[in-house]
Each structure stands twice: as C-alpha cells, then as structure tokens.
Enzyme design. Sequence first.
Site, mmCIF file in Angstrom:
data_model
loop_
_atom_site.group_PDB
_atom_site.id
_atom_site.type_symbol
_atom_site.label_atom_id
_atom_site.label_comp_id
_atom_site.label_asym_id
_atom_site.label_seq_id
_atom_site.Cartn_x
_atom_site.Cartn_y
_atom_site.Cartn_z
ATOM 1 N N TYR A 26 -8.585 -0.510 -4.064
ATOM 2 C CA TYR A 26 -8.278 -1.926 -3.852
ATOM 3 C C TYR A 26 -8.074 -2.632 -5.199
ATOM 4 O O TYR A 26 -7.090 -3.342 -5.404
ATOM 5 C CB TYR A 26 -9.396 -2.605 -3.048
ATOM 6 C CG TYR A 26 -9.235 -4.092 -2.957
ATOM 7 C CD1 TYR A 26 -8.203 -4.651 -2.218
ATOM 8 C CD2 TYR A 26 -10.097 -4.945 -3.640
ATOM 9 C CE1 TYR A 26 -8.023 -6.027 -2.156
ATOM 10 C CE2 TYR A 26 -9.932 -6.322 -3.575
ATOM 11 C CZ TYR A 26 -8.900 -6.855 -2.843
ATOM 12 O OH TYR A 26 -8.724 -8.208 -2.792
ATOM 13 N N GLU A 40 -10.192 -12.816 3.923
ATOM 14 C CA GLU A 40 -11.036 -13.683 3.094
ATOM 15 C C GLU A 40 -11.878 -14.636 3.944
ATOM 16 O O GLU A 40 -13.030 -14.895 3.619
ATOM 17 C CB GLU A 40 -10.202 -14.470 2.078
ATOM 18 C CG GLU A 40 -9.574 -13.629 0.988
ATOM 19 C CD GLU A 40 -10.560 -13.018 -0.010
ATOM 20 O OE1 GLU A 40 -11.764 -13.349 0.017
ATOM 21 O OE2 GLU A 40 -10.109 -12.187 -0.810
ATOM 22 N N TRP A 45 -17.432 -8.242 -0.132
ATOM 23 C CA TRP A 45 -16.045 -7.827 0.061
ATOM 24 C C TRP A 45 -15.968 -6.366 0.512
ATOM 25 O O TRP A 45 -15.106 -6.000 1.293
ATOM 26 C CB TRP A 45 -15.243 -8.071 -1.214
ATOM 27 C CG TRP A 45 -13.796 -7.743 -1.044
ATOM 28 C CD1 TRP A 45 -13.102 -6.765 -1.690
ATOM 29 C CD2 TRP A 45 -12.853 -8.368 -0.159
ATOM 30 N NE1 TRP A 45 -11.788 -6.745 -1.259
ATOM 31 C CE2 TRP A 45 -11.617 -7.722 -0.313
ATOM 32 C CE3 TRP A 45 -12.951 -9.414 0.763
ATOM 33 C CZ2 TRP A 45 -10.476 -8.080 0.399
ATOM 34 C CZ3 TRP A 45 -11.813 -9.771 1.478
ATOM 35 C CH2 TRP A 45 -10.596 -9.103 1.297
#
Length: 186
Positions: free
Chosen positions: A17, A39, A47
Amino acid sequence: MKQRCFWVTDSDLYKKYHDEEWGTPVYDDCILFEFLILETFQAGLSWITILNKRENFREAFDHFDYKKIATYSESKYDSLLQDSGIIRNKLKIKSAITNAQLFIEIQKEFGSFSKFIWSYVNNKPIINKFEKREEVPATTTLSDTISKDLKKRGFKFVGSTVMYAYMQAVGMVNDHTTDCFKHPSE
C-alpha cells in the site's frame, strides 16, 4: 533494504500500500470514491484494519460503484449490517450510501469529483518535507476547509482528520518523510 515512512509495519500488505498507492496522485473518480469510503470507515480504527478488510469492502459495496451504492435499498443496508467481513457500523454504512448520493451531486456540479477535490490544491500535490513523525500533522487548515465544505453539503464522517488522511492517501499532499524512498527528490 528500502527505507519507508515510519508508520509502515512489517506487513506485506502495508508495504505494498505504501509503495504503490499512498501519496500517489489519484484523479479517477472511481478510485477517489473508494478511498472516501475506506477513510470514512477507518475513522477511529487503524488503517491496517481497513487494508485487511479492503477486498471484503470491495465485494460488499459492489466494487465501490458509487452509482449502485447511491441506490441501495433498506434490504441491502440490512445485509451489509450482517456482513462480518466489513466494519458493521450502522452510521458508517448509512453514510456510505448518503456520501455516494452526494458524490454524484458534486459530479453534476463540477463535472467530476476529481475537479472539485483537486481544486483545493490548484490541481497539483503539495509536497511536504517532513523529516520526523512528530512533524506530520493530523489536520491542517486546508483539511479543515475541505471537511467544512463536505459537511455543509451533507457528507458524513468527513472530519478534518479523516480528510487529511484522505488527502494523503490520494496524493493531494505527499507526506512521505524525507528519509523514505518514495519522497520526491528535488
């Protein structure tokens, strides 16, 4: 060995990522919407939790097709609440549907969501030169402004912290630290 930003763990998913997506400018409305969904679901969570469930989200939310999501029925909402592969938060699921509808409204007004969101940075990324973790902000005046604008339009779960993380994810700001191999050299 590649030097990466301080927040990257040993997770291969996290490394991928960081190396391939985070901080890379995104102008495609479909991908911008995907990150908006991810998000908003990340609010209050790590995350990596979202990254680990990303493919489940993709399946549950029709590959982040905002046109489909905007028309979700009560039964689809109920099925999402039962889906253990995603974050089963009633308000966040409702917000995904509402935000999809409002995303389309912005497209109608500006031609694309990309034109709307990138206008905040004059269509080019802000390149920061942070050296240490402590220098990287959680919010900025700009993320405050974007958050207020989106909230005024009816968007949910788009607080300033979420919006700054969004700006980082889609490359509106490049916050790769100066010791990271992804930081743009001059």
